[in-house]
Design a protein around this motif. Structure first.
Motif, PDB file in Angstrom:
ATOM      1  N   PHE A  40       0.825  -1.205   0.000  1.00 37.38           N
ATOM      2  CA  PHE A  40       0.000   0.000   0.000  1.00 37.38           C
ATOM      3  C   PHE A  40       0.861   1.259   0.000  1.00 37.38           C
ATOM      4  CE2 PHE A  40      -2.145   3.325   2.490  1.00 37.38           C
ATOM      5  CZ  PHE A  40      -3.211   3.583   1.651  1.00 37.38           C
ATOM      6  N   PHE A  41       1.857   1.336   0.886  1.00 31.63           N
ATOM      7  CA  PHE A  41       2.716   2.510   0.952  1.00 31.63           C
ATOM      8  C   PHE A  41       3.570   2.656  -0.303  1.00 31.63           C
ATOM      9  CE2 PHE A  41       2.041   2.204   5.635  1.00 31.63           C
ATOM     10  CZ  PHE A  41       1.417   3.444   5.757  1.00 31.63           C
ATOM     11  N   TRP A  42       3.979   1.548  -0.889  1.00 30.93           N
ATOM     12  CA  TRP A  42       4.747   1.595  -2.135  1.00 30.93           C
ATOM     13  C   TRP A  42       3.893   2.169  -3.265  1.00 30.93           C
ATOM     14  CZ3 TRP A  42       4.003  -1.310  -6.683  1.00 30.93           C
ATOM     15  CH2 TRP A  42       5.012  -1.148  -7.627  1.00 30.93           C
ATOM     16  N   ILE A  43       2.626   1.770  -3.340  1.00 33.99           N
ATOM     17  CA  ILE A  43       1.717   2.280  -4.370  1.00 33.99           C
ATOM     18  C   ILE A  43       1.486   3.775  -4.170  1.00 33.99           C
ATOM     19  CG2 ILE A  43      -0.675   2.204  -5.201  1.00 33.99           C
ATOM     20  CD1 ILE A  43      -0.555  -0.851  -4.723  1.00 33.99           C
ATOM     21  N   ILE A  44       1.275   4.207  -2.933  1.00 32.78           N
ATOM     22  CA  ILE A  44       1.067   5.630  -2.638  1.00 32.78           C
ATOM     23  C   ILE A  44       2.301   6.438  -3.023  1.00 32.78           C
ATOM     24  CG2 ILE A  44       0.718   7.323  -0.790  1.00 32.78           C
ATOM     25  CD1 ILE A  44      -1.803   5.750  -1.573  1.00 32.78           C
ATOM     26  N   LEU A  45       3.491   5.938  -2.688  1.00 34.11           N
ATOM     27  CA  LEU A  45       4.731   6.621  -3.044  1.00 34.11           C
ATOM     28  C   LEU A  45       4.869   6.752  -4.552  1.00 34.11           C
ATOM     29  CD1 LEU A  45       7.523   7.776  -2.161  1.00 34.11           C
ATOM     30  CD2 LEU A  45       8.382   5.450  -2.347  1.00 34.11           C
ATOM     31  N   ARG A  46       4.554   5.712  -5.260  1.00 39.55           N
ATOM     32  CA  ARG A  46       4.662   5.727  -6.725  1.00 39.55           C
ATOM     33  C   ARG A  46       3.669   6.709  -7.353  1.00 39.55           C
ATOM     34  NH1 ARG A  46       6.531   2.023 -11.170  1.00 39.55           N
ATOM     35  NH2 ARG A  46       5.188   2.651 -12.854  1.00 39.55           N
ATOM     36  N   ILE A  47       2.428   6.709  -6.894  1.00 35.46           N
ATOM     37  CA  ILE A  47       1.420   7.630  -7.426  1.00 35.46           C
ATOM     38  C   ILE A  47       1.833   9.078  -7.171  1.00 35.46           C
ATOM     39  CG2 ILE A  47      -0.947   8.458  -7.114  1.00 35.46           C
ATOM     40  CD1 ILE A  47      -1.750   5.510  -6.698  1.00 35.46           C
ATOM     41  N   ASN A  48       2.302   9.365  -5.973  1.00 36.69           N
ATOM     42  CA  ASN A  48       2.715  10.733  -5.661  1.00 36.69           C
ATOM     43  C   ASN A  48       3.915  11.176  -6.481  1.00 36.69           C
ATOM     44  OD1 ASN A  48       0.731  11.397  -3.841  1.00 36.69           O
ATOM     45  ND2 ASN A  48       1.866  10.616  -2.091  1.00 36.69           N
ATOM     46  N   SER A  49       4.863  10.285  -6.716  1.00 31.39           N
ATOM     47  CA  SER A  49       6.042  10.670  -7.489  1.00 31.39           C
ATOM     48  C   SER A  49       5.703  10.924  -8.948  1.00 31.39           C
ATOM     49  CB  SER A  49       7.130   9.599  -7.373  1.00 31.39           C
ATOM     50  OG  SER A  49       6.764   8.432  -8.062  1.00 31.39           O
ATOM     51  N   GLU A  50       4.682  10.281  -9.484  1.00 30.48           N
ATOM     52  CA  GLU A  50       4.288  10.492 -10.873  1.00 30.48           C
ATOM     53  C   GLU A  50       3.430  11.743 -11.055  1.00 30.48           C
ATOM     54  OE1 GLU A  50       2.488   7.051 -12.556  1.00 30.48           O
ATOM     55  OE2 GLU A  50       4.223   5.796 -12.159  1.00 30.48           O
ATOM     56  N   ARG A  51       2.746  12.185 -10.024  1.00 32.13           N
ATOM     57  CA  ARG A  51       1.855  13.333 -10.126  1.00 32.13           C
ATOM     58  C   ARG A  51       2.547  14.651  -9.837  1.00 32.13           C
ATOM     59  NH1 ARG A  51      -2.941  12.264  -6.241  1.00 32.13           N
ATOM     60  NH2 ARG A  51      -2.582  14.471  -6.107  1.00 32.13           N
ATOM     61  N   LYS A  52       3.579  14.632  -9.044  1.00 27.87           N
ATOM     62  CA  LYS A  52       4.167  15.845  -8.514  1.00 27.87           C
ATOM     63  C   LYS A  52       5.260  16.405  -9.427  1.00 27.87           C
ATOM     64  CE  LYS A  52       6.512  15.217  -4.852  1.00 27.87           C
ATOM     65  NZ  LYS A  52       7.030  14.985  -3.533  1.00 27.87           N
ATOM     66  N   PHE A  53       5.158  17.684  -9.755  1.00 35.10           N
ATOM     67  CA  PHE A  53       6.211  18.386 -10.457  1.00 35.10           C
ATOM     68  C   PHE A  53       7.103  19.056  -9.424  1.00 35.10           C
ATOM     69  CE2 PHE A  53       3.494  17.833 -14.046  1.00 35.10           C
ATOM     70  CZ  PHE A  53       4.309  17.947 -15.155  1.00 35.10           C
ATOM     71  N   ARG A  54       8.398  19.028  -9.675  1.00 32.73           N
ATOM     72  CA  ARG A  54       9.345  19.702  -8.788  1.00 32.73           C
ATOM     73  C   ARG A  54       9.738  21.029  -9.416  1.00 32.73           C
ATOM     74  NH1 ARG A  54      13.646  15.544  -6.547  1.00 32.73           N
ATOM     75  NH2 ARG A  54      14.009  17.345  -5.245  1.00 32.73           N
ATOM     76  N   LYS A  55       9.815  22.052  -8.595  1.00 33.66           N
ATOM     77  CA  LYS A  55      10.125  23.401  -9.069  1.00 33.66           C
ATOM     78  C   LYS A  55      11.628  23.635  -8.987  1.00 33.66           C
ATOM     79  CE  LYS A  55       7.968  27.795  -8.448  1.00 33.66           C
ATOM     80  NZ  LYS A  55       7.191  28.636  -7.540  1.00 33.66           N
ATOM     81  N   LEU A  56      12.187  24.160 -10.065  1.00 30.18           N
ATOM     82  CA  LEU A  56      13.615  24.475 -10.114  1.00 30.18           C
ATOM     83  C   LEU A  56      13.765  25.959 -10.415  1.00 30.18           C
ATOM     84  CD1 LEU A  56      16.608  23.656 -10.171  1.00 30.18           C
ATOM     85  CD2 LEU A  56      16.319  23.097 -12.577  1.00 30.18           C
ATOM     86  N   LYS A  57      14.339  26.701  -9.466  1.00 29.04           N
ATOM     87  CA  LYS A  57      14.640  28.119  -9.663  1.00 29.04           C
ATOM     88  C   LYS A  57      16.051  28.214 -10.231  1.00 29.04           C
ATOM     89  CE  LYS A  57      12.030  31.160  -8.021  1.00 29.04           C
ATOM     90  NZ  LYS A  57      11.240  32.016  -8.881  1.00 29.04           N
ATOM     91  N   LEU A  58      16.195  28.923 -11.344  1.00 24.12           N
ATOM     92  CA  LEU A  58      17.474  29.056 -12.019  1.00 24.12           C
ATOM     93  C   LEU A  58      18.144  30.371 -11.641  1.00 24.12           C
ATOM     94  CD1 LEU A  58      16.248  27.920 -15.530  1.00 24.12           C
ATOM     95  CD2 LEU A  58      17.425  26.531 -13.830  1.00 24.12           C
ATOM     96  N   ASN A  59      19.483  30.360 -11.635  1.00 24.86           N
ATOM     97  CA  ASN A  59      20.237  31.572 -11.336  1.00 24.86           C
ATOM     98  C   ASN A  59      20.302  32.507 -12.538  1.00 24.86           C
ATOM     99  OD1 ASN A  59      20.779  30.603  -8.773  1.00 24.86           O
ATOM    100  ND2 ASN A  59      22.643  29.579  -9.429  1.00 24.86           N
ATOM    101  N   LYS A  60      20.238  31.931 -13.742  1.00 28.63           N
ATOM    102  CA  LYS A  60      20.305  32.712 -14.977  1.00 28.63           C
ATOM    103  C   LYS A  60      18.958  32.628 -15.686  1.00 28.63           C
ATOM    104  CE  LYS A  60      25.087  31.380 -15.827  1.00 28.63           C
ATOM    105  NZ  LYS A  60      25.955  30.673 -16.772  1.00 28.63           N
ATOM    106  N   GLU A  61      18.778  33.515 -16.637  1.00 26.35           N
ATOM    107  CA  GLU A  61      17.577  33.457 -17.463  1.00 26.35           C
ATOM    108  C   GLU A  61      17.868  32.612 -18.699  1.00 26.35           C
ATOM    109  OE1 GLU A  61      16.113  37.310 -18.420  1.00 26.35           O
ATOM    110  OE2 GLU A  61      15.641  37.797 -16.345  1.00 26.35           O
ATOM    111  N   TYR A  62      16.992  31.644 -18.957  1.00 28.92           N
ATOM    112  CA  TYR A  62      17.129  30.761 -20.113  1.00 28.92           C
ATOM    113  C   TYR A  62      15.831  30.774 -20.900  1.00 28.92           C
ATOM    114  CZ  TYR A  62      21.201  28.481 -17.931  1.00 28.92           C
ATOM    115  OH  TYR A  62      22.416  28.208 -17.384  1.00 28.92           O
ATOM    116  N   ASP A  63      15.944  30.624 -22.218  1.00 27.53           N
ATOM    117  CA  ASP A  63      14.752  30.298 -22.976  1.00 27.53           C
ATOM    118  C   ASP A  63      14.790  28.787 -23.225  1.00 27.53           C
ATOM    119  OD1 ASP A  63      16.565  29.950 -25.023  1.00 27.53           O
ATOM    120  OD2 ASP A  63      15.722  31.475 -26.342  1.00 27.53           O
TER     121      ASP A  63
END
Length: 114
Positions: free
Chosen positions: A14-37
């Motif tokens: 059960f916990f393995w399934i919950i971990l897997r579902i959450n990892s597939e749904r969640k986007f991680r935010k990355l703040k960059l030091n420079k501006e990129y296109d």
């Protein structure tokens, strides 16, 4: 005693399934030091040899062929603005142990764009 074993195994799955579902749904935010296109981001990520599956104005979908034992993972990159990216990794098909690839790919992208 057998019931206790079944409960432990059931809770683990059960916990393995919950971990897997959450990892597939969640986007991680990355703040960059420079501006990129998005094209500059493509150039910085080209050493990874990821296959570009989809490209839009502010998003890219790559296929990361991980190893011989994996059919690969999708890497989604969405650019919010010049300094912010959203990153997610999803397995290609039904692979049981790919939830760690999200962290690995996030760190690879972060180091490439420093």
């Amino acid at each position: 005693m057998e019931l206790f074993g079944f409960i432990i195994i059931g809770l683990t799955i059960f916990f393995w399934i919950i971990l897997r579902i959450n990892s597939e749904r969640k986007f991680r935010k990355l703040k960059l030091n420079k501006e990129y296109d998005i094209k500059q981001i493509d150039q910085k990520l080209s050493p990874f040899l990821w296959i570009t599956l989809e490209s839009g104005k502010n998003k890219r979908v790559y296929l990361d062929k991980v190893c011989l034992f994996s059919s690969g993972v999708y890497v989604f990159i969405v650019q919010i603005d010049e300094n912010t990216l959203l990153i997610n990794t999803n397995p290609l098909g039904r692979q049981p142990f790919t939830f760690n690839r999200d962290k690995i790919n996030f760190v690879k992208i972060q180091k490439a764009l420093e």
